[in-house]
Structures are given as structure tokens and as C-alpha cells.
Design a protein around this motif. Structure first.
Motif, PDB file in Angstrom:
ATOM      1  N   TRP A  23     -16.900 -12.367   1.215  1.00  0.00           N
ATOM      2  CA  TRP A  23     -15.713 -13.189   1.115  1.00  0.00           C
ATOM      3  C   TRP A  23     -16.105 -14.653   1.279  1.00  0.00           C
ATOM      4  N   PRO A  24     -15.251 -15.583   0.893  1.00  0.00           N
ATOM      5  CA  PRO A  24     -15.554 -16.996   1.127  1.00  0.00           C
ATOM      6  C   PRO A  24     -15.779 -17.260   2.610  1.00  0.00           C
ATOM      7  N   GLY A  25     -16.917 -17.857   2.943  1.00  0.00           N
ATOM      8  CA  GLY A  25     -17.244 -18.140   4.331  1.00  0.00           C
ATOM      9  C   GLY A  25     -18.004 -17.022   5.032  1.00  0.00           C
ATOM     10  N   TRP A  26     -18.420 -15.984   4.274  1.00  0.00           N
ATOM     11  CA  TRP A  26     -19.107 -14.849   4.910  1.00  0.00           C
ATOM     12  C   TRP A  26     -20.400 -15.271   5.604  1.00  0.00           C
ATOM     13  N   ARG A  27     -21.116 -16.221   5.020  1.00  0.00           N
ATOM     14  CA  ARG A  27     -22.404 -16.595   5.608  1.00  0.00           C
ATOM     15  C   ARG A  27     -22.213 -17.280   6.963  1.00  0.00           C
ATOM     16  N   GLY A  53     -10.771 -10.985   0.259  1.00  0.00           N
ATOM     17  CA  GLY A  53     -10.092 -12.220   0.639  1.00  0.00           C
ATOM     18  C   GLY A  53      -8.763 -11.973   1.322  1.00  0.00           C
ATOM     19  N   ALA A  54      -8.132 -10.810   1.025  1.00  0.00           N
ATOM     20  CA  ALA A  54      -6.821 -10.502   1.597  1.00  0.00           C
ATOM     21  C   ALA A  54      -6.923  -9.670   2.869  1.00  0.00           C
ATOM     22  N   LEU A  55      -8.131  -9.308   3.262  1.00  0.00           N
ATOM     23  CA  LEU A  55      -8.313  -8.440   4.423  1.00  0.00           C
ATOM     24  C   LEU A  55      -8.648  -9.252   5.661  1.00  0.00           C
ATOM     25  N   SER A  56      -8.405  -8.658   6.820  1.00  0.00           N
ATOM     26  CA  SER A  56      -8.748  -9.326   8.074  1.00  0.00           C
ATOM     27  C   SER A  56     -10.045  -8.739   8.621  1.00  0.00           C
ATOM     28  N   ARG A  57     -10.753  -9.547   9.398  1.00  0.00           N
ATOM     29  CA  ARG A  57     -12.034  -9.122   9.967  1.00  0.00           C
ATOM     30  C   ARG A  57     -12.032  -9.394  11.466  1.00  0.00           C
TER      31      ARG A  57
END
Length: 238
Positions: free
Chosen positions: A172-176, A204-208
Motif C-alpha cells: 500500500w502507499p507508505g508500506w516501506r 488502500g481501503a484496509l486497516s493495519r
């Protein structure tokens, strides 16, 4: 059973070529081992030589981190990254008759995907591929996938910068930035779960949530069992 000296003192050991190859890529961090004796003990239990890539990693590294720790390749053990022996429940003392039951875990990623070498009877363990072939437990399907290569071929594949394509759709965007902020005892739990119908809608629509790695892997194994998949058989301890 071959003696440790016979496993270490070999013609054409792998490390003199592998070490520089690892250093030459900016995507790999080589961790120094906590305890070189543990690496030697693993080598003796595995009965592989320093000529092999697996033997070289166990002897000379604590493990490898790729893409900021997204993928963790097991070696002799370094800090919060377990060694090959601990992750696979090696006997406390070297046992000539011991074999990993379903296969040998050699690495895992922050989403709970697990890379393993098949044992002598993959079909009996519910895994695809041939004996000694690499497989991947995919967190978005909870199934094992054959990789059609051995351990040395897998390491070469990793050094060939294949991870971006391999993980297409799972980053996702920002994964790194999020990954580099983790400790080596942490991973990500994604909600809804990646394997669920809702989880297929796009990361992108999921929470982590940052989660202890043993819980990430344990949950994947439990859900696989509940859905009638073959027991993943990992990991002994983290």
C-alpha cells in the motif's frame, strides 16, 4: 553423520561469492549472527555444507532483511530475528535421526507469508512441488504455492529484485515507511483479513495494526486449519 569440520572445510564455499553479491544490492541488509556456535550447530543438524547457500547463510549471517525488513530470511539468528534452528524447533542437542516434519521454514514476510523448503514427502504434508523445492504460504489465500526452485535459486531470485512484482497488490502507499518502523518481532495484521472476500478489495481501503510476529503467523495457521487447508506447520518459536 558427517562431522562439523567436514561440513565447513570444503572446496568452493559459497560465502566468498555470496557475501559480495549481498553487499552489492542496496535492498539487502546482512545481520551479524548473535552466536556463531548456534550457526555451526544448525549446520551440523542440517548436514549441509558451507558450499551451499543455506549453509553459508547459517554460518556467516544472523539473517537477511529485504526491503526494509518486509522479508526476513533466516540464518543463524540475530536479536529478535530467530535463527533457523529456533524457528524450526531443532532438537536441543544434535539428533542424527531428526528431520523437519513438513518442511524447513527459511523466511517469512510482515504479512504472515512463509517461505519453506519442502521435506521428503510434500504431498503427504499437503504441499505442492517436489522434495527440496521452495514453497510459499500466501497470506491472501492461506495456501501453499510451489516456487519451482531450490533454496539457492530462491536467494538468487531475491537478489534479482523480484519482490516488487511478487508482492504486487499486497503493498500500500507508505508500506516501506511503516515496515521500517517495525521491530523484528513485529508484523502487520490487516483488517478485513487478506484472504476474506472483503480483503480482496484493495489494501488502500484496509486497516493495519502492528502485531507481534508470532501472532501474525499463528493466526494465519489457525484460519487455514478452520478453512480445511493443510496445516501450515510453522513456526516453532519467535
Amino acid at each position: 553423520m558427517r562431522a562439523l569440520e567436514d561440513l565447513i572445510t570444503v572446496d568452493d564455499p559459497a560465502w566468498p561469492a555470496l557475501g559480495p553479491a549481498l553487499a552489492a544490492t542496496g535492498a539487502v541488509q546482512v545481520l551479524p549472527p548473535d552466536d556463531p556456535e548456534e550457526g555451526r550447530r544448525c549446520l551440523l543438524q542440517l548436514q549441509v555444507t558451507a558450499r551451499s547457500t543455506l549453509g553459508a547463510l547459517v554460518l556467516h549471517t544472523g539473517g537477511l532483511l529485504l526491503d526494509g525488513g518486509w522479508l526476513r530470511v533466516l540464518g543463524g539468528g540475530a536479536g529478535e530475528l530467530p535463527g533457523l534452528g529456533r524457528a524450526n524447533r531443532f532438537p536441543a542437542t544434535v539428533d542424527p535421526g531428526w528431520q523437519p516434519g513438513t518442511g524447513l521454514v527459511v523466511g517469512y514476510d510482515v504479512l504472515g507469508g512463509v517461505f519453506a523448503l519442502n521435506g521428503h514427502d510434500p504431498a503427504g504434508a499437503g504441499r505442492p512441488g517436489a522434495p527440496g523445492q521452495m514453497t510459499y504460504f500466501a497470506p491472501d489465500t492461506l495456501e501453499w504455492e510451489a516456487m519451482e526452485t531450490g533454496h539457492s535459486g530462491w536467494i538468487a531470485w531475491l537478489l534479482d529484485d523480484r519482490l516488487e512484482q511478487f508482492y504486487d497488490g499486497l503493498r500500500w502507499p507508505g508500506w516501506r515507511e511503516e515496515t521500517t518502523a517495525l521491530t523484528l518481532s513485529e508484523g502487520f495484521t490487516v483488517y478485513p483479513f487478506l484472504w476474506s472476500q472483503e480483503g480482496q478489495s484493495g489494501l488502500g481501503a484496509l486497516s493495519r495494526r502492528t502485531t507481534p510476529m508470532h501472532q501474525v503467523l499463528g493466526s494465519a495457521g489457525e484460519f487455514a486449519a478452520q478453512l480445511g487447508q493443510a496445516d501450515p506447520g510453522f513456526l516453532g518459536e519467535l
